[in-house]
Design an enzyme around this catalytic site. Sequence first.
Site, PDB file in Angstrom:
ATOM      1  N   HIS A 134      41.495  39.476  40.108  1.00  0.00           N
ATOM      2  CA  HIS A 134      41.989  40.472  39.174  1.00  0.00           C
ATOM      3  C   HIS A 134      41.206  41.778  39.238  1.00  0.00           C
ATOM      4  O   HIS A 134      41.712  42.822  38.836  1.00  0.00           O
ATOM      5  CB  HIS A 134      41.960  39.930  37.742  1.00  0.00           C
ATOM      6  CG  HIS A 134      43.048  38.938  37.480  1.00  0.00           C
ATOM      7  ND1 HIS A 134      42.879  37.594  37.655  1.00  0.00           N
ATOM      8  CD2 HIS A 134      44.331  39.114  37.080  1.00  0.00           C
ATOM      9  CE1 HIS A 134      44.018  36.985  37.357  1.00  0.00           C
ATOM     10  NE2 HIS A 134      44.910  37.876  37.018  1.00  0.00           N
ATOM     11  N   GLY A 135      39.976  41.709  39.719  1.00  0.00           N
ATOM     12  CA  GLY A 135      39.228  42.949  39.818  1.00  0.00           C
ATOM     13  C   GLY A 135      37.775  42.676  40.128  1.00  0.00           C
ATOM     14  O   GLY A 135      37.278  41.572  39.927  1.00  0.00           O
TER      15      GLY A 135
END
Lengths: 81, 510
Positions: free
Chosen positions: B343-344
């Site tokens: 997701h990051g």
Amino acid sequence: MTDPEIYDGLTSILRQVFDDPELVATPDLSAHDVAEWDSFNHINIVVASEMRFGVSFKSSELEDLKNVGDFVALIRDKKAA
Amino acid sequence: MLFHSPEFLFAFLPLALLGYYLLGRLPNKLWAVGWLAAASLFFYGWGNVAFLPMLLISLGLNYLLGIMLVEKPRPWLLLAGVAANLAAIGFFKYAGFLVEILNALTAADVPVPHILLPLAISFYTFQQIAYLVDCHEGRIGRPNPVRYAMFITFFPQLIAGPIVHYREIVPQIERDETFRIDQAKLVLGFTVFCFGLFKKIGMADTLAPLAQPLWDLAAGGEAAYLAFAWRGAVAFALQLYFDFSGYSDMAIGLGLMFGILLPFNFDSPYKSQTIIEFWSRWHITLTRFLTAYLYNPITKTVMRRRMERGQPVWTPRKPQLLPFLVMLAFPTLVTMGLAGVWHGAGWQFIVFGLLHGAMLVANHGWRATSAGRARIPAPLSWLLSPVKVLVTFLAVTVSFVFFKSPTLTDAMTVVRGLVGMGEHGGYLYFGDTVVVLFGLFIIWALPNTQEWVGLKAHSAPKAPARERARFAAFYWKPSPMHGLMVGAVLCITLLRIFGSPPAEFLYFAF
């Protein structure tokens, strides 16, 4: 290897994995019918089957299985090939 | 280009549809497929042309790799292909983060590179990794380059999923019927699209300003008081669901308008009674990707090794600690940790993933040892279901605090507020709270989009047939009444779109 032999083998694997002596592998049996049949126990069944039947499954072959009947057909095709 | 921007709704989409169905009348359907691929590339390049070369390079290289793997499956080639794809995401997404870690560990002062993340790179890379595995395993024949380009770039799913398999899309565009105008599919697709649009504009964008103040406080190091913190955190959990599932609905609706059925990505996740269930209903196509290509191989390897050595294997009714840790906890934590990082780049995402990993392990452990405990009798267990749903929802809400926070420090400040250790925050307006309650009503009391339109035929263990019969008039069918209703929803949504500049989707950042 005949279908009844595969069903017998799967029945004993299912009984062992779920520790339930009444479970019987039938063509229509699926993960929805056994409460504990989650992703983890699924792999448990797959690996046990690979060792018992002397076959090996590809990840993508396992994704499309809907029930025990599909699984038996897959094992039969593998044994025949 | 955003799905809810005027240039998409009133220019791009009508033209794309028109061209597609006109070219679809030609005997060679590849023209229509090519049109769709070209339109998709235009759609992708509209916002920033600079991202286009990266997509085209990835597309070309993976296509060639796929052909080589179809002709002769070679494990090293597959490995090299997957590694190259991961290296591309790794460079664009994590180079900066890794340099930061290096600087922190070694007190070096390497300048942190600021690399612009190409839009949708995580999505199209994952889709192509799955494709390479399919090629290697001999599941697909030699692909046609035009169909391949369309399969990867198809604009409804290109930016934020669903992550689709080759076998789900390409057989559909190999059939001639797909290119014939089907009124039923057009109407159904447009209806699903409108509801996705409403989820995004009507719900997510309305909830966003109710969540934000909590994080503004945290940015200043201030923890909110209990009610303020919880209302903000719940507002964000709702915002994220409406935002992302709204996007997925729009993608599925658009797909149907082109005669192509995309897989569902959400299935009322907040109705889940356990965390295990939650992950089978939230971002379904990512979960199935991670399960097939990460969790299953790890678990299989560990299990096989133990079986071959005759060591005890974990089974649910005979719980043992070591097999549990090695065979269940380890693969789950690795998978969810990586899911978090997907997701990051940032510690808050790692914590988010590990938190879910830990909850999944606890859930499995509880389930495994429950055989010995007495079963709860039926009337009590019905009463217990809403409690389970609530507890699961609150646990997920807390985990999303890490998801939203820009840093781990901010996340911990918000969590301090959630456990009653803060005192900051403004007045809670009644009207705002009603919006949050309305969101909760939708997620808990109403059927989801695919249930409402009757699309949920593929793998529904709990088909709401009885409910459908009872509220037959409520469920969608092509009728003037329902047409009016959808039209009204669309009107409200469009009025809002033109009233303010469109906000981006949360999942575009991945």
